[in-house]
Every structure is written in C-alpha cells, then in structure tokens.
Design a protein around this motif. Structure first.
Motif, mmCIF file in Angstrom:
data_model
loop_
_atom_site.group_PDB
_atom_site.id
_atom_site.type_symbol
_atom_site.label_atom_id
_atom_site.label_comp_id
_atom_site.label_asym_id
_atom_site.label_seq_id
_atom_site.Cartn_x
_atom_site.Cartn_y
_atom_site.Cartn_z
ATOM 1 N N UNK A 98 0.963 -1.017 0.049
ATOM 2 C CA UNK A 98 0.117 0.084 -0.219
ATOM 3 C C UNK A 98 0.905 1.133 0.661
ATOM 4 N N UNK A 99 0.444 2.123 -0.462
ATOM 5 C CA UNK A 99 1.416 3.255 -0.648
ATOM 6 C C UNK A 99 0.417 5.071 -0.456
ATOM 7 N N UNK A 100 0.651 6.019 0.236
ATOM 8 C CA UNK A 100 0.614 6.870 1.187
ATOM 9 C C UNK A 100 1.146 8.104 0.293
ATOM 10 N N UNK A 101 1.367 8.499 -0.326
ATOM 11 C CA UNK A 101 1.481 9.852 -1.633
ATOM 12 C C UNK A 101 1.891 10.689 -0.224
ATOM 13 N N UNK A 102 3.139 11.509 0.462
ATOM 14 C CA UNK A 102 2.676 12.195 1.036
ATOM 15 C C UNK A 102 3.398 13.459 0.080
ATOM 16 N N UNK A 103 3.886 13.054 -1.173
ATOM 17 C CA UNK A 103 3.780 14.493 -2.408
ATOM 18 C C UNK A 103 4.831 15.853 -1.484
ATOM 19 N N UNK A 104 5.100 15.569 0.103
ATOM 20 C CA UNK A 104 6.493 16.998 0.031
ATOM 21 C C UNK A 104 6.591 16.673 1.937
ATOM 22 N N UNK A 110 3.427 21.343 0.862
ATOM 23 C CA UNK A 110 2.778 21.018 0.672
ATOM 24 C C UNK A 110 1.769 21.414 -0.172
ATOM 25 N N UNK A 111 2.340 22.632 1.107
ATOM 26 C CA UNK A 111 0.907 23.661 1.200
ATOM 27 C C UNK A 111 0.926 25.290 -0.560
ATOM 28 N N UNK A 112 1.882 24.842 -0.565
ATOM 29 C CA UNK A 112 3.043 25.094 -2.257
ATOM 30 C C UNK A 112 2.528 24.038 -3.618
ATOM 31 N N UNK A 113 3.044 22.811 -2.771
ATOM 32 C CA UNK A 113 2.814 21.371 -4.164
ATOM 33 C C UNK A 113 1.085 21.195 -4.027
ATOM 34 N N UNK A 114 0.164 21.533 -2.750
ATOM 35 C CA UNK A 114 -0.590 20.148 -3.100
ATOM 36 C C UNK A 114 -1.994 21.774 -2.191
ATOM 37 N N UNK A 115 -2.517 22.422 -2.424
ATOM 38 C CA UNK A 115 -3.039 23.280 -1.069
ATOM 39 C C UNK A 115 -4.317 23.198 -0.610
ATOM 40 N N UNK A 116 -4.551 21.927 -1.303
ATOM 41 C CA UNK A 116 -5.826 21.523 -0.529
ATOM 42 C C UNK A 116 -5.608 20.563 0.381
ATOM 43 N N UNK A 117 -4.023 19.890 0.454
ATOM 44 C CA UNK A 117 -3.983 17.952 1.038
ATOM 45 C C UNK A 117 -3.468 18.697 2.238
ATOM 46 N N UNK A 118 -3.995 17.994 4.255
ATOM 47 C CA UNK A 118 -3.623 18.385 5.036
ATOM 48 C C UNK A 118 -2.545 17.378 4.872
ATOM 49 N N UNK A 119 -1.235 18.134 5.479
ATOM 50 C CA UNK A 119 0.247 17.184 5.923
ATOM 51 C C UNK A 119 -0.279 16.146 7.169
ATOM 52 N N UNK A 120 -0.248 16.623 7.859
ATOM 53 C CA UNK A 120 -0.376 16.270 9.365
ATOM 54 C C UNK A 120 -1.919 15.377 9.765
ATOM 55 N N UNK A 147 3.133 -4.516 1.996
ATOM 56 C CA UNK A 147 4.734 -3.475 2.332
ATOM 57 C C UNK A 147 3.462 -2.236 2.563
ATOM 58 N N UNK A 148 4.480 -1.200 3.037
ATOM 59 C CA UNK A 148 4.648 0.851 2.868
ATOM 60 C C UNK A 148 5.026 0.944 2.430
ATOM 61 N N UNK A 149 5.043 1.899 1.584
ATOM 62 C CA UNK A 149 5.734 3.379 0.573
ATOM 63 C C UNK A 149 5.176 4.003 0.880
ATOM 64 N N UNK A 150 6.055 5.141 0.057
ATOM 65 C CA UNK A 150 5.393 6.553 -0.228
ATOM 66 C C UNK A 150 6.485 7.116 -0.791
ATOM 67 N N UNK A 151 6.033 8.358 -1.612
ATOM 68 C CA UNK A 151 6.356 9.083 -3.008
ATOM 69 C C UNK A 151 6.598 10.561 -2.801
ATOM 70 N N UNK A 152 7.688 11.246 -2.949
ATOM 71 C CA UNK A 152 7.785 12.761 -2.709
ATOM 72 C C UNK A 152 7.656 12.831 -4.478
ATOM 73 N N UNK A 153 7.442 14.487 -4.327
ATOM 74 C CA UNK A 153 7.884 15.421 -5.930
ATOM 75 C C UNK A 153 9.045 16.264 -5.451
ATOM 76 N N UNK A 154 9.481 16.076 -6.627
ATOM 77 C CA UNK A 154 11.089 16.519 -5.981
ATOM 78 C C UNK A 154 11.306 17.544 -6.689
ATOM 79 N N UNK A 155 11.579 19.290 -5.891
ATOM 80 C CA UNK A 155 12.363 20.091 -7.201
ATOM 81 C C UNK A 155 11.300 21.117 -7.045
ATOM 82 N N UNK A 156 9.970 21.411 -6.634
ATOM 83 C CA UNK A 156 9.542 22.441 -7.290
ATOM 84 C C UNK A 156 9.144 23.152 -6.897
ATOM 85 N N UNK A 157 9.051 23.210 -5.051
ATOM 86 C CA UNK A 157 8.612 23.948 -4.601
ATOM 87 C C UNK A 157 9.862 24.349 -3.311
ATOM 88 N N UNK A 158 11.408 23.952 -3.867
ATOM 89 C CA UNK A 158 11.891 24.098 -2.945
ATOM 90 C C UNK A 158 12.433 23.543 -2.107
#
Length: 320
Positions: A98-104, A110-120, A147-158
C-alpha cells in the motif's frame, strides 16, 4: 485535490475523466491478466465524493478481484487522503503493498504543491496509522500483510534533500517504511506549474542513493554530506563524497574492520562486507585481486579508502 503540478488536477478542464464501478474495474483487470497482458495490479483513483468514498471503491474492486476472480498475484493499493483506519486495515490484508503519497516533506512545502491537502492529518497521520496497524496485526497473526511505501515530488517548491531524507529516515525507523520514492518534477501544460523549471534526474538519483544508505547501510542523516543549502552534490555519489572527507587520510583496514566500518567504503555493500568477514577467517586479504575473487566487483573503487593487511593497495594515479 487539484494539486498544482498534476496532469489530472481538477482544474485542468480539457482533461477527460471517466469512472468505473468496482465490478467493472475488477472484470477489466481479470480479462487483462487472463489474456496475459498484465502481471499485477496497481490501483489508484481520483478523489470522488471524498477520500473515504473513493477508498471504499478501491477496496471493493480488490475484494472482487481476490474473491470472485481468485487472483493471488501482486496488488498495490493507493490509500486516499483522509482514509479511515479500518480501510487501511482491510487494504493491508488484501494487498501486497500500500502507498500513501506524502508528496512533500512538510506542511509548508505541501501548501505550495497541493494546497487542498492536509499534511499532518490527511497524509502523515495515515502513514503512522498504517505502521501501527501493521505492527499490531503481525503480533496477533501470521497472515501476510502489505508493505508500505510513499512518494515525494522533488524540486518544484524549494524542498531540500535534507528535508526529504530526514522524513524518509524517520519513517524507515518509526513505521518500517519499505521504500521512499522520489519523482523529479517535470512541468505539465495547463497547470499552475507549467512554466516551472524541471528538476534534474540526477538529483532524483542522488536521493535514491542516500535513501538506500539510510535504509540498508544504517547511516544517520547527519552522516550524509549535505552542502550549505541542504542539498547533496550532484557531481559525486554521497558515499564517495563522505569517504573523500573521512577515509582518504584514515583508510579502513580490511583485515580488522567490523561490518559497519566496511560498509562505509565505496564499492563495498552488505553482501561484499559479509564476504570479506567470511574470507578473512580463512586467510589474509593482501591484494585487490583477493577482493575480486571473493565477489567484490569493483575493488579499484574501494582502493583509495582501504588498507590490505597494513598496506595501501597500489592504484593508478591520474595523469591530469
């Protein structure tokens, strides 16, 4: 969730969207795998009527695949933002991963990358739930769990490598994260980030190298050779960068070093370190050819950083 970088964001009006019922999705997959067109299932979804509703549809589809169509192969399920703990528990039983993409790495990013998502609360809390659920279920049952994995988007928002790897390391230790994935940002037309600069694929590669040092080699984040801005050098792999700072003038003695010390040497991985420990019980390791014979594939890569029975191995000096 209308993420600023995403090709499928809700605000991208020219993107055609379709939805399938769980029965339709399960039947389509069964047809494809019986025709030998696919060898596994990765199932995600857009968020339709909220994360909980979307998660129910994903789980229902996989229930049908497993029970009605008797599929026992590989399944990877995406956990939707805001999914409930019982949904995570059920997904953990049905899927292999299973995966839960944190993205940031932080709410600020995350506010800059996906403002409608709540990180915490929508994302990180679900990661921690998944880790706890997996740990509790393993204690009470021998049933195979995802097993558990995640993914980040790298480099778009500093975001910095230090931020990304610090969170990855925390999740490796805290919840037994299987792997962190790093996706170098590339702009997509008709999104708010369409004119942003692409992230170098080499940065993505350095993040993976460093992540494996944290996960498989038991390095600490503080060991990684970050530059002043919190990023890694692109021109050299992080293990060699560390070795250049610490081992060129204090090489590792192959005949006496412990496993942890051997793993600090470029060209020596977990399998190679175990082979060295085994080989030196049988005799002296005095030449690079001895390392090659016991399975070290790149002994010259290790040569500047080691001693072989008290002596530096000979190596070709650079002419220029």
């Amino acid at each position: 969730k209308n993420c600023n970088y995403c090709a499928f964001r809700a605000g991208r009006s020219k993107m055609r969207r379709d939805t399938f019922s769980p029965d339709q999705m399960a039947r389509a997959f069964d047809d494809a795998q019986r025709a030998k067109l696919v060898d596994g299932l990765f199932l995600s979804s857009g968020v339709i009527n909220g994360g909980v509703t979307s998660q129910d549809k994903v789980i229902d589809a996989v229930e049908i695949v497993r029970k009605k169509y008797q599929y026992q192969g590989y399944i990877h399920l995406k956990i939707m933002p805001g999914a409930e703990i019982d949904q995570i528990r059920r997904a953990m039983v049905l899927a292999d991963r299973i995966s839960i993409n944190l993205e940031a790495p932080t709410q600020h990013r995350l506010n800059a990358l996906a403002p409608k998502k709540d990180f915490e609360h929508e994302l990180l809390e679900r990661m921690l739930w998944a880790g706890r659920v997996r740990r509790e279920m393993r204690q009470n049952s021998r049933q195979k769990l995802a097993s558990l994995v995640t993914q980040f988007v790298v480099g778009a928002v500093g975001d910095t490598d230090l931020e990304l790897l610090s969170l990855s390391d925390r999740l490796y230790h805290q919840i037994g994260l299987k792997r962190a994935y790093y996706a170098a940002f590339n702009p997509v037309i008709e999104t708010p980030f369409e004119n942003y600069q692409s992230t170098s694929p080499l940065r993505e590669f350095r993040l993976y190298q460093s992540s494996f040092l944290l996960r498989d080699y038991r390095w600490d984040v503080e060991d990684l050779p970050f530059e002043d801005g919190g990023n890694l050098r692109l021109d050299i792999d992080p293990k060699r960068a560390w070795a250049d700072l610490h081992l060129l003038h204090a090489p590792v003695e192959v005949m006496t070093a412990n496993r942890h010390q051997l793993l600090r040497v470029p060209g020596i991985g977990p399998i190679s370190a175990d082979a060295i420990l085994k080989a030196r019980r049988r005799g002296k390791i005095r030449e690079l050819i001895h390392l090659q014979k016991i399975g070290i594939h790149a002994p010259k890569q290790a040569a500047p950083y080691i001693l072989l029975d008290g002596r530096r191995p000979p190596r070709q000096l650079k002419l220029f």
